[in-house]
Design a protein around this motif. Structure first.
Motif: not given
Length: 201
Positions: A47, A50, A137, A139, A161, A163, A185-186, A193, A195
């Protein structure tokens, strides 16, 4: 006539979910958790590759949380600034972390760097690792009930971000939420992972 079925409150549903999660994690076993911790750290490394960021807001795991030390050490070696939470004067502050930092217990009895704490988040792009008791799922996140991370998530800029970090057994179909709850968000688990399609800040 039978009385209508009682719909549990969000607070009661959260308490029940926290209790269920305790049992699920206890059933994993230490060896299984160590393997999963390493898989989660590998997922975080992918991650991190990215998108660029200049700092990581990590955490030092409680006994029943995913250990992310390997990932933090990797990021420190790569030159990223690492900070972790430390409760000070009743609020969540931030302390610098590196693999050899001296630790002490904060006001909540949680291990954290013993050095000076800051009141402000570092500037620039960042990756925030958010522990939790349960996620879904979408978040949505269930914490321990202190509200520290919800307040922090609500105050962070869009350059960071969020996570969520958990074992796969902590993923539920739907996590109950109240108005003050914030999502991520993740979500990173040993299985991969997740999202979230939409996050409410």
């Amino acid at each position: 006539m039978n009385p209508p079925a009682r719909i549990p409150s969000a607070r009661a549903a959260k308490a029940h979910m926290r209790q269920e999660v305790r049992g699920r994690i206890a059933n994993l076993g230490q060896d299984s958790r160590r393997v999963s911790d390493k898989a989660i750290c590998r997922g975080l490394s992918s991650l991190a590759g990215e998108q660029p960021f200049v700092f990581v807001l990590g955490y030092l795991a409680l006994p029943d949380e995913v250990r992310v030390d390997d990932f933090l050490s990797e990021m420190a070696t790569a030159g990223k600034r690492i900070v972790v939470p430390r409760v000070h004067a009743g609020r969540l502050r931030f302390a610098e972390w590196h693999p050899d930092v001296v630790l002490s217990r904060d006001e909540k009895g949680v291990l954290a760097p013993a050095g000076e704490v800051n009141t402000e988040m570092p500037g620039g792009s960042g990756l925030m690792l958010v522990p939790g008791r349960a996620f879904d799922c979408e978040g949505r996140r269930l914490g321990r009930g202190g509200g520290y991370y919800d307040a922090l998530l609500a105050s962070l800029p869009g350059t960071i971000v969020h996570a969520g970090i958990s074992y796969a057994c902590q993923i539920f179909e739907a996590v109950p939420q109240e108005d003050h709850d914030r999502s991520v968000e993740i979500v990173v688990t040993e299985a991969g992972v997740i999202r979230a399609p939409k996050v409410r800040r």
